[in-house]
Design a protein around this motif. Structure first.
Motif, PDB file in Angstrom:
ATOM      1  N   ASN A  86      37.097  58.035  43.565  1.00 33.24           N
ATOM      2  CA  ASN A  86      37.805  58.745  42.521  1.00 33.24           C
ATOM      3  C   ASN A  86      39.147  58.801  42.332  1.00 33.24           C
ATOM      4  OD1 ASN A  86      35.435  59.932  41.271  1.00 33.24           O
ATOM      5  ND2 ASN A  86      35.262  61.622  42.851  1.00 33.24           N
ATOM      6  N   ALA A  87      39.883  58.410  43.453  1.00 28.67           N
ATOM      7  CA  ALA A  87      41.368  58.176  43.165  1.00 28.67           C
ATOM      8  C   ALA A  87      41.688  56.913  42.674  1.00 28.67           C
ATOM      9  CB  ALA A  87      41.918  58.031  44.782  1.00 28.67           C
ATOM     10  N   VAL A  88      40.776  55.948  42.478  1.00 29.96           N
ATOM     11  CA  VAL A  88      40.726  54.574  41.835  1.00 29.96           C
ATOM     12  C   VAL A  88      41.298  55.028  40.216  1.00 29.96           C
ATOM     13  CG1 VAL A  88      40.134  52.705  40.650  1.00 29.96           C
ATOM     14  CG2 VAL A  88      39.438  53.225  43.335  1.00 29.96           C
TER      15      VAL A  88
ATOM     16  N   SER B 282      42.874  43.904  39.148  1.00 29.40           N
ATOM     17  CA  SER B 282      42.413  44.145  37.702  1.00 29.40           C
ATOM     18  C   SER B 282      42.492  42.991  36.853  1.00 29.40           C
ATOM     19  CB  SER B 282      43.389  45.378  37.298  1.00 29.40           C
ATOM     20  OG  SER B 282      44.633  44.848  37.253  1.00 29.40           O
ATOM     21  N   PRO B 283      43.420  42.054  37.097  1.00 26.66           N
ATOM     22  CA  PRO B 283      43.216  40.817  36.008  1.00 26.66           C
ATOM     23  C   PRO B 283      41.882  39.892  36.186  1.00 26.66           C
ATOM     24  CG  PRO B 283      45.383  40.787  37.161  1.00 26.66           C
ATOM     25  CD  PRO B 283      44.542  41.853  37.808  1.00 26.66           C
ATOM     26  N   VAL B 284      41.373  40.095  37.287  1.00 25.66           N
ATOM     27  CA  VAL B 284      39.856  39.434  37.339  1.00 25.66           C
ATOM     28  C   VAL B 284      38.636  40.352  37.215  1.00 25.66           C
ATOM     29  CG1 VAL B 284      40.806  37.490  38.654  1.00 25.66           C
ATOM     30  CG2 VAL B 284      39.790  39.625  39.959  1.00 25.66           C
ATOM     31  N   ASP B 285      38.844  41.533  36.868  1.00 27.92           N
ATOM     32  CA  ASP B 285      37.840  42.680  36.733  1.00 27.92           C
ATOM     33  C   ASP B 285      37.559  42.885  35.239  1.00 27.92           C
ATOM     34  OD1 ASP B 285      36.359  45.119  36.601  1.00 27.92           O
ATOM     35  OD2 ASP B 285      37.388  45.945  38.377  1.00 27.92           O
ATOM     36  N   PRO B 286      36.448  42.553  34.927  1.00 30.87           N
ATOM     37  CA  PRO B 286      36.069  42.636  33.327  1.00 30.87           C
ATOM     38  C   PRO B 286      35.704  44.022  32.872  1.00 30.87           C
ATOM     39  CG  PRO B 286      34.138  41.815  34.557  1.00 30.87           C
ATOM     40  CD  PRO B 286      35.189  41.783  35.503  1.00 30.87           C
ATOM     41  N   ALA B 287      35.778  44.880  33.810  1.00 31.03           N
ATOM     42  CA  ALA B 287      35.237  46.250  33.569  1.00 31.03           C
ATOM     43  C   ALA B 287      36.423  47.405  33.754  1.00 31.03           C
ATOM     44  CB  ALA B 287      34.092  46.870  34.137  1.00 31.03           C
ATOM     45  N   PHE B 288      37.744  47.006  34.111  1.00 27.44           N
ATOM     46  CA  PHE B 288      38.757  47.740  34.438  1.00 27.44           C
ATOM     47  C   PHE B 288      39.813  47.124  33.596  1.00 27.44           C
ATOM     48  CE2 PHE B 288      42.194  49.888  37.092  1.00 27.44           C
ATOM     49  CZ  PHE B 288      41.246  50.674  37.571  1.00 27.44           C
ATOM     50  N   PRO B 289      40.751  48.215  33.303  1.00 28.69           N
ATOM     51  CA  PRO B 289      42.166  47.995  32.369  1.00 28.69           C
ATOM     52  C   PRO B 289      42.982  46.839  33.228  1.00 28.69           C
ATOM     53  CG  PRO B 289      41.566  50.268  32.275  1.00 28.69           C
ATOM     54  CD  PRO B 289      40.865  49.619  33.255  1.00 28.69           C
TER      55      PRO B 289
ATOM     56  N   VAL C 170      37.638  46.286  41.249  1.00 25.95           N
ATOM     57  CA  VAL C 170      39.017  47.191  41.679  1.00 25.95           C
ATOM     58  C   VAL C 170      38.128  48.048  42.624  1.00 25.95           C
ATOM     59  CG1 VAL C 170      40.646  48.730  40.911  1.00 25.95           C
ATOM     60  CG2 VAL C 170      40.537  46.662  39.874  1.00 25.95           C
ATOM     61  N   VAL C 171      37.266  48.788  42.336  1.00 27.14           N
ATOM     62  CA  VAL C 171      36.624  49.953  42.933  1.00 27.14           C
ATOM     63  C   VAL C 171      36.160  49.280  44.275  1.00 27.14           C
ATOM     64  CG1 VAL C 171      34.917  51.575  43.350  1.00 27.14           C
ATOM     65  CG2 VAL C 171      36.114  51.228  41.059  1.00 27.14           C
TER      66      VAL C 171
END
Length: 206
Positions: A135-137, A179-186, A107-108
């Motif tokens: 940081n806005a993320v 985010s659905p494909v990001d293992p480290a983000f909600p 995501v970042v």
């Protein structure tokens, strides 16, 4: 608008390869955009990536090969319409900023890459810098969890209200898409309206 690195990238359990991948992806927004497109559509061909992104063959293969050298992409021995399929793995690491340690994940990276295509993100990055953008993320994540307001995001980032609202709205669309494909983000895929996600500067092949 690539500029200098935000800070020092922290090594994690993935070792040196992930260290350099995070560092490289956060110093080249075009590469970050290409990476995100491949991740979102993986497995995919370079030809399809070219069509989605509107870039020429030489540029697409240059980016694909660089991702392979970084250890985050692989050309498979599988084909689609005569073209090799590529897969990309999620990159997760840390980045040291003046305000503390930032977890870097797809995501970042996607938000950073979107500064090449999204006017609100491009303006915010140019005006307030990479650290404020990334940081806005986290602030937008807090908003989606009901722990922050749009105006509160602007205050937390120490930017004008209009700028904070605009960038958080743009980031929200990207979070909904990536985010659905990001293992480290909600996973906020169900928290962001479909119409908002449709405005994200990344597309998924039908």
């Amino acid at each position: 608008m690539t500029g200098a690195p935000i800070g020092d990238v922290g090594r994690d359990e993935s070792g040196v390869s992930m260290f350099f991948a995070v560092q490289r992806l956060l110093t080249d927004a075009d590469l970050a955009y290409f990476y995100t497109d491949l991740l979102l559509n993986s497995p995919t061909t370079v030809k399809r990536a070219m069509d989605r992104q509107g870039i020429v063959k030489s540029t697409a293969y240059k980016y694909a090969n660089e991702l392979a050298e970084l250890g985050v992409a692989e050309e498979r021995d599988e084909y689609e319409d005569g073209a090799a399929l590529w897969t990309v793995e999620p990159v997760v690491g840390t980045w040291e900023t003046e305000t503390g340690e930032l977890v870097v994940s797809p995501v970042v990276i996607a938000v950073y890459g979107a500064s090449t295509t999204d006017d609100d993100i491009a303006y915010f990055r140019e005006r307030y810098g990479d650290a404020a953008l990334l940081n806005a993320v986290g602030e937008t994540d807090a908003y989606l969890r009901g722990e922050q307001t749009r105006r509160g995001i602007a205050a937390a980032l120490d930017v004008p209200t209009a700028a904070g609202i605009a960038v958080s709205q743009a980031i929200e669309a990207i979070i909904g898409r990536i985010s659905p494909v990001d293992p480290a983000f909600p996973d906020h895929g169900d928290d962001v309206h479909e119409r908002t996600i449709a405005d994200a500067p990344y597309v998924v092949d039908a």
